[in-house]
Design an enzyme around this catalytic site. Structure first.
Site, PDB file in Angstrom:
ATOM      1  CB  SER A 153       4.054  46.065  10.154  1.00 52.36           C
ATOM      2  OG  SER A 153       4.214  46.397   8.790  1.00 52.36           O
ATOM      3  CE  LYS A 205      11.033  30.817 -13.668  1.00 51.78           C
ATOM      4  NZ  LYS A 205       9.646  30.667 -13.156  1.00 51.78           N
TER       5      LYS A 205
END
Length: 286
Positions: A153, A205
């Site tokens: 990765s 939010k």
């Protein structure tokens, strides 16, 4: 140990990390929080520098020079900012790797760069800026990624930026993908008889927070971010390795043992680290 800080860096954060390593980290964190236990046979990854001190950090270039070759360690879990030039407490920081790399590139005693890699990957944040820095330095000095075992990765993204990648026969490459882990604590909170009130300005939010079930909108937003970063990952590796994006996408973020990785073009040769270092030594004319 600052567990809330660690949780913030782990959950709802894009990671370019070997899935087995993600499971290990998740299990450790969940156990610390007393939520659950995940048993796994995966082992942890080495890579520590017990000699880390402020004095040593101020004097250290972050790499060793062996016969004119700068050996820069890229080991353990990769994070954006570690504040250490060398691996520390099982982690390496992109900040330290970048500073060491730029110093070595401008060091007149250094004629070649060895990226000494053994890592399952880590954070997406900061990874691709470092990868581009290494990639655009090609041609100045030979840069070889020499795997002492694995580069998965984010670690593979760094390796792909080098001129050549050497992997030992039991090592591995790949895992070109992105993962986000969302931990839903809502059921546990309910069972404990607790109620969490979240007051926000802005409807989105607090989306993806762990105290309520993940909404379809929040899931779609996270998936969109993961897809965007995944496409960046694929295009970056394709550019670095001279492989089509289709070939990289078709790996589906799988991990490959050494010989299979070479066959796919993800690495250049199956070679012991010692043999790979001698090859770099010869190429650099050291």
């Amino acid at each position: 140990m600052n567990l809330p800080h660690l949780a913030q860096r782990l959950f709802n954060t894009p990671l370019a990390l070997h899935p087995q390593k993600a499971e290990v980290v998740m299990a450790a964190m969940m156990d610390r929080f007393g939520i659950t236990r995940i048993n796994t046979l995966a082992s942890d990854w080495p890579g520590e520098d017990d000699s880390f001190t402020r004095k040593a950090r101020n004097q250290d270039s972050g790499y060793d020079v062996v016969g004119g070759i700068a050996v820069i360690p890229v080991q353990g879990t990769l994070v954006q900012k570690l504040g250490s030039l060398r691996p520390y407490s099982g982690m390496s920081g992109y900040d330290g790797i970048r500073q060491s790399f730029l110093t070595a590139m401008n060091d007149p005693e250094v004629v070649g760069i060895c990226l000494d890699i053994d890592s399952p990957g880590g954070e997406v944040a900061g990874c691709f800026d470092l990868v581009d820095e290494i990639y655009h330095a090609r041609g100045s000095k030979p840069i070889h990624a020499i795997l002492t075992e694995n580069a998965y990765s984010a670690a593979y993204a760094i390796a792909s930026a080098a001129d050549r990648i050497h992997v030992p026969r039991t090592g591995g490459v790949g895992s070109v993908g992105v993962i986000v882990i969302h931990c839903d604590w809502s059921q546990r909170i309910k069972e404990d008889g607790l109620a969490v009130s979240i007051i926000t300005y802005g409807d989105r939010k607090a989306e993806s927070n762990p105290y309520v079930k993940l909404s379809d909108q929040a899931r779609a937003a996270i998936q969109d971010d993961v897809d965007t970063m995944g496409r960046l990952f694929v295009s970056t590796v394709a550019r670095n390795r001279g492989i089509s994006e289709k070939t990289i996408r078709n790996t589906q973020a799988a991990c490959f043992l050494a010989a299979d990785g070479v066959q796919l073009g993800l690495a250049d040769a199956v070679m012991t680290p010692d043999a790979a270092f001698r090859k770099l030594f010869t190429e650099a004319g050291a």
